[in-house]
Structure formats: C-alpha cells, structure tokens
Design a protein around this motif. Sequence first.
Motif, mmCIF file in Angstrom:
data_model
loop_
_atom_site.group_PDB
_atom_site.id
_atom_site.type_symbol
_atom_site.label_atom_id
_atom_site.label_comp_id
_atom_site.label_asym_id
_atom_site.label_seq_id
_atom_site.Cartn_x
_atom_site.Cartn_y
_atom_site.Cartn_z
ATOM 1 N N VAL A 260 0.927 -1.210 0.127
ATOM 2 C CA VAL A 260 -0.131 0.195 -0.125
ATOM 3 C C VAL A 260 0.953 1.222 -0.083
ATOM 4 N N HIS A 261 0.579 2.122 -1.141
ATOM 5 C CA HIS A 261 1.233 3.486 -0.939
ATOM 6 C C HIS A 261 0.602 4.405 0.098
ATOM 7 N N GLY A 262 1.319 5.007 1.085
ATOM 8 C CA GLY A 262 0.607 5.989 1.756
ATOM 9 C C GLY A 262 1.400 6.197 3.149
ATOM 10 N N TYR A 263 0.967 6.598 4.200
ATOM 11 C CA TYR A 263 1.430 7.059 5.352
ATOM 12 C C TYR A 263 1.438 5.896 6.158
ATOM 13 N N PRO A 264 2.647 5.304 6.418
ATOM 14 C CA PRO A 264 2.677 3.965 7.414
ATOM 15 C C PRO A 264 1.809 4.195 8.647
ATOM 16 N N ARG A 265 2.053 5.402 9.415
ATOM 17 C CA ARG A 265 1.709 5.403 10.570
ATOM 18 C C ARG A 265 0.021 5.578 10.666
ATOM 19 N N ARG A 266 -0.480 5.754 9.683
ATOM 20 C CA ARG A 266 -1.781 5.719 9.413
ATOM 21 C C ARG A 266 -2.497 4.364 8.751
ATOM 22 N N GLU A 267 -1.757 4.026 7.577
ATOM 23 C CA GLU A 267 -2.226 2.892 6.633
ATOM 24 C C GLU A 267 -1.979 1.677 7.024
ATOM 25 N N ILE A 268 -1.077 1.308 7.918
ATOM 26 C CA ILE A 268 -1.047 -0.183 8.561
ATOM 27 C C ILE A 268 -2.123 -0.384 9.182
ATOM 28 N N ALA A 269 -2.685 0.296 10.003
ATOM 29 C CA ALA A 269 -3.928 0.179 11.073
ATOM 30 C C ALA A 269 -5.168 0.139 10.134
ATOM 31 N N ALA A 270 -5.264 1.112 9.090
ATOM 32 C CA ALA A 270 -6.422 1.286 8.170
ATOM 33 C C ALA A 270 -6.639 0.134 7.353
ATOM 34 N N THR A 271 -5.336 -0.488 6.883
ATOM 35 C CA THR A 271 -5.534 -1.849 6.026
ATOM 36 C C THR A 271 -5.655 -2.957 6.807
ATOM 37 N N ALA A 272 -5.298 -3.116 7.999
ATOM 38 C CA ALA A 272 -5.760 -4.152 8.786
ATOM 39 C C ALA A 272 -7.280 -3.986 9.350
ATOM 40 N N LYS A 273 -7.701 -3.013 9.307
ATOM 41 C CA LYS A 273 -9.070 -2.759 9.614
ATOM 42 C C LYS A 273 -9.858 -3.128 8.225
ATOM 43 N N ALA A 274 -9.452 -2.949 7.047
ATOM 44 C CA ALA A 274 -10.155 -3.069 6.008
ATOM 45 C C ALA A 274 -10.350 -4.722 5.606
ATOM 46 N N LEU A 303 -0.328 0.635 17.109
ATOM 47 C CA LEU A 303 -0.731 0.014 18.229
ATOM 48 C C LEU A 303 -2.080 0.563 18.591
ATOM 49 N N HIS A 304 -1.887 1.930 18.740
ATOM 50 C CA HIS A 304 -3.067 2.710 19.367
ATOM 51 C C HIS A 304 -4.286 2.899 18.363
ATOM 52 N N GLN A 305 -4.097 2.386 17.303
ATOM 53 C CA GLN A 305 -5.142 2.452 16.081
ATOM 54 C C GLN A 305 -5.810 1.201 16.028
#
Length: 327
Positions: A260-274, A303-305
């Motif tokens: 995934v291209h993006g900001y790791p601090r946001r997209e790791i958790a967002a992708t996990a949720k998706a 972790l906090h997301q």
Amino acid sequence: MKGHFKNILCILSDTHKQDEVVAQAIHIARRHQAKLTIQLKLEALPPNANMVMQSFAYLETHSSIESNAKAWLNEHIQNWAKEYPVTGEVTIGENFIDVIKYIIRNDVDLVIKLSDADIVERFFGSNDMQLLRKCPCPVWVVHRGESKQYDSIVAALDLNYHYPTHEISVRKKLNLDILRYAARIALMEFAQLHIVHVYDVVPESILRGGFISVDEDALQNDLEGIYAEREDELNRLLNELDKELDEGSLDYLKPEKHLVHGYPRREIAATAKAVGARAVVMGTVARLGVPGFIMGGTAEETLHQLHCAVVGIKPEGFISPITIDEE
C-alpha cells in the motif's frame, strides 16, 4: 521453526471476568501442546502504606492479600485444568518488571494477557505497552470480547531496507520471523493470512507542508520502482517461509499481499481494519542499535489505532533492559 510455542504464560491482572483470556490461552496451548502457567499478578500495596500502618499490620495485610489471591486462583485452576493441564501462581509487586524477570528466569516463549485498557478509546494500557517494548519473547495482547477464534491474521512487515548496513540483516530476519509467527497462527486458526506493507517516497508531512516541489512523473517512477523492490523482497521472504513449512502449507494459506502506498502510521492500521484483521503480528522495536529507542513512533501509533489482538515480536538478539538481578 519459530512460531511454535513450548512454554506459555497467561497473565491475569485482576479477578474480574478472566475466563475469556484463559480460554484463549488454553486454546493456543492445546494447539501447540505447550506448558501453560496462569499467573495472577497483583500490584503491591502503595509505597506510603507502610508509613501509615504499623509494620506488623502492613505485613499482615500483604500476607492476607496473597493468601486470598492464592485461594481464588487455586479454585479457578481446578476448573481450568479440566480443559487442559495448567499450573498457577500468584505474584505481588511491580507489574511489568516482575513479569519480565519471571519470563527470563523460566524461559517463557509466549505471553498472553488481556489488555489493561480502561476506556474505550484507549486499546492498550501502560503495562501492555511496557511488555510490548521490553519483554524478550512475543507478547499476545487480546481485548475483552475479542478473544474468539481468529479468521483473519495480518503480518505487518517493514520491507524498507534503506538503513545502515548493520541493521539490514536484522530487519530481514525480523520480517521472516513475523511471517513465521503469523503463518503459524493462521494455520492454527484455519484463518486467512494477509501481509501488509506500507511504503512512501516523500513523507506526507513534507509534501503537505509544501516544503519541496515534486516532479509528478519522477515521483510516479520512484513509486513504481519502490513497489517492485518491495514486491521482490516479499516474494523472497515467502519463498524462504515455504521451505520451512510443511509441504503444501503455503498453498493452503494462499496469503493475500497488500503493498500500500501511503503514510505508514495511518495506513497499516487502516489496511488491517479493511481486511477485518482479528490479530496483527508486528515488530515492536524501533531503530535497531540506537540506544534509548525501544519502540518507534510508527509502531506506537499503529498499536493505538488497532482494535484487534496484537502479537508483538522482537528481533533476533533483542535483550530486555530489565535484568533478573536488578532491584
């Protein structure tokens, strides 16, 4: 192979509705045929207690707490042992420090605990974070109501090796370890395995602030080059994993890759949720070999997301800053 557990410690931080996390620990121990210890870990009396109580009363109160706690645990152990052989012990003291000392002394290779979080918006309590930072073995933190069978497991990898030379081999080994643990869990749970890596070229905060001008064509070329680089490395890791697993296991898992291209601090958790992650396996150590850096900003923010279980993995050679001889 890493990912197979032999000696599991399940930590209970209180006596309130703990059957859920114990059931999860028994489930994991049974699948691995591992030794399982249930530890009821209680905080010591406040430091000022011995100032306001006479010494005999202080010692008597401490002894009474320990005795009552042992009685509670022994009663519950009898029920839990009907499901799987389990031993128990009570400890009273500083939570994460004493736990880590116990782990080191007893060669524990997996810690399972219920999150200490006490409000909805915060999913990891302070002791959870200390264990994820400093515990020498993997730490599996579950949230209340989330410790059922996991049908979607995410391995979060950092495939960026543009670091000092001495770090690269350790990072590659850590990525392979994360894949090993995630694959083991996915096989154990008959779950779908997802592999997530988030990459960028220029940090989003710099672009957003307008601090540099970017040629869009050059940026796109760079992105394509980075994608190919990370895809090649992921395929290499999967080939290594395939050699270690039983024949046909990787074909059975059919891991889904998410570059995934993006900001790791946001997209790791967002992708996990998706992808509906029920557990995320990730590294929980920052820049390797940099004194004072135990957990980096990306890991901490991720972790906090996350609203699911987390299995935190340390790199090979990690030494806990907590030692068994420290007072």
